[in-house]
Design a protein around this motif. Sequence first.
Motif, PDB file in Angstrom:
ATOM      1  N   ASN A 229       0.806  -1.221   0.000  1.00  0.00           N
ATOM      2  CA  ASN A 229       0.000   0.000   0.000  1.00  0.00           C
ATOM      3  C   ASN A 229       0.842   1.275   0.000  1.00  0.00           C
ATOM      4  O   ASN A 229       0.350   2.349   0.326  1.00  0.00           O
ATOM      5  N   LYS A 230       2.134   1.105  -0.369  1.00  0.00           N
ATOM      6  CA  LYS A 230       3.049   2.251  -0.518  1.00  0.00           C
ATOM      7  C   LYS A 230       3.156   3.084   0.765  1.00  0.00           C
ATOM      8  O   LYS A 230       3.116   4.316   0.736  1.00  0.00           O
ATOM      9  N   LEU A 231       3.310   2.381   1.884  1.00  0.00           N
ATOM     10  CA  LEU A 231       3.500   3.038   3.171  1.00  0.00           C
ATOM     11  C   LEU A 231       4.947   2.852   3.623  1.00  0.00           C
ATOM     12  O   LEU A 231       5.583   1.845   3.295  1.00  0.00           O
ATOM     13  N   GLU A 232       5.451   3.786   4.404  1.00  0.00           N
ATOM     14  CA  GLU A 232       6.760   3.605   5.034  1.00  0.00           C
ATOM     15  C   GLU A 232       6.565   2.821   6.315  1.00  0.00           C
ATOM     16  O   GLU A 232       5.681   3.131   7.117  1.00  0.00           O
ATOM     17  N   ASN A 233       7.369   1.794   6.510  1.00  0.00           N
ATOM     18  CA  ASN A 233       7.214   0.913   7.666  1.00  0.00           C
ATOM     19  C   ASN A 233       8.405   1.056   8.604  1.00  0.00           C
ATOM     20  O   ASN A 233       9.544   0.801   8.215  1.00  0.00           O
ATOM     21  N   ILE A 234       8.163   1.507   9.833  1.00  0.00           N
ATOM     22  CA  ILE A 234       9.215   1.632  10.850  1.00  0.00           C
ATOM     23  C   ILE A 234       8.831   0.764  12.037  1.00  0.00           C
ATOM     24  O   ILE A 234       7.722   0.887  12.576  1.00  0.00           O
ATOM     25  N   SER A 235       9.710  -0.137  12.442  1.00  0.00           N
ATOM     26  CA  SER A 235       9.423  -1.003  13.583  1.00  0.00           C
ATOM     27  C   SER A 235      10.495  -0.851  14.650  1.00  0.00           C
ATOM     28  O   SER A 235      11.666  -0.588  14.337  1.00  0.00           O
ATOM     29  N   VAL A 236      10.088  -1.022  15.902  1.00  0.00           N
ATOM     30  CA  VAL A 236      11.011  -0.864  17.026  1.00  0.00           C
ATOM     31  C   VAL A 236      11.890  -2.100  17.160  1.00  0.00           C
ATOM     32  O   VAL A 236      13.092  -2.006  17.401  1.00  0.00           O
ATOM     33  N   ILE A 237      11.284  -3.283  17.012  1.00  0.00           N
ATOM     34  CA  ILE A 237      12.051  -4.526  17.046  1.00  0.00           C
ATOM     35  C   ILE A 237      11.907  -5.226  15.701  1.00  0.00           C
ATOM     36  O   ILE A 237      11.064  -4.868  14.881  1.00  0.00           O
ATOM     37  N   GLY A 238      12.726  -6.250  15.475  1.00  0.00           N
ATOM     38  CA  GLY A 238      12.743  -6.931  14.192  1.00  0.00           C
ATOM     39  C   GLY A 238      11.666  -7.987  14.049  1.00  0.00           C
ATOM     40  O   GLY A 238      10.596  -7.907  14.647  1.00  0.00           O
TER      41      GLY A 238
END
Length: 325
Positions: A229-238
């Motif tokens: 969906n063409k979103l930027e994905n940022i996660s705290v853990i893997g």
Amino acid sequence: MDTKRLIVFGGVIAAIVIGMTFFSPKLQPIQNTEETKPVVSVSTFSLLEVANAVSGDAINVSTIVPLGSDAHMFSPNPTQVANLSKSALFIYNGAGFETWAEGVKTTLTSATKVIDMSQYVALQKSKEEHHEDGHGDEVPAEHEGHNHQGAYDSHYWLDIDNMIKMTQKMDAEFSKLLPSKAETFHGNAATYIGELQKLKSEYTKGLGECKNRTLISNHDAFGYLAHANKLENISVIGLSSDEQPSAQTVSHIVEVVKEHGMKTIFFEELINDNVSQTIARETGAKAVPLQPLENISQDELKSHQTYLSLMRENLKKLREAMECR
């Protein structure tokens, strides 16, 4: 009544009973149709959803991972392995998601066909692997089994196109398993694929115009959803749900949230949300649950939640968080 009459009367009764027994139509034993149905065992909720949609009531489908548990951390006990060995098909997610499956499948006989569903979908490289080799994200379905744990993101069912591929594969496998029901399986699969295509259109339209396009979550489970969906994905853990983030990582995420004025931090419902709650307190943002559909809770089961309904709930939350029009 004298003794002679008693003997005669008894003889008449005995003759009637014997006659009824001999001449009465024989009762046929009740056929247990459940026993004639093949058994298919699956690991994750998304596989269970597809299997039930395609099979209807023609196959007994069972899930291995208990409802409400963290699917990343599950390991089957001897009883579960024994039950699994009675299955005609064992279908697991693959791509390193079920670390226990590789060992268990070697204990199964040829009577149980084993399918690694990750071989039939389009995979994305994990962030770590992507950074190391510098190649593109998506890997075609024909990757010929070269995946290893950590190389690919295993949450591929969050890309609706992959759910369609999974449905097509189960249709083909169930039709081979039970040829007499092949037309039923084809029809069920076509109906479910139609529902998935409708859901995909809802996502395309719903996330088309948004004030921000960044998805921040505690666990890296939403890469496929973001990519599709063409979103930027940022996660705290893997990718591992039991990973502990460093203070530096948490501090960086806090800075990103403040810098972009983000109002929502997402967390996966079935794992610890302490990190998301901490970031929310530091930034004034809300911590909101998002369903990665690895598993569902007992409450979600009781309320008849499905992949389709839960994905629509996810869409509603994403639209609110990203201030979409």
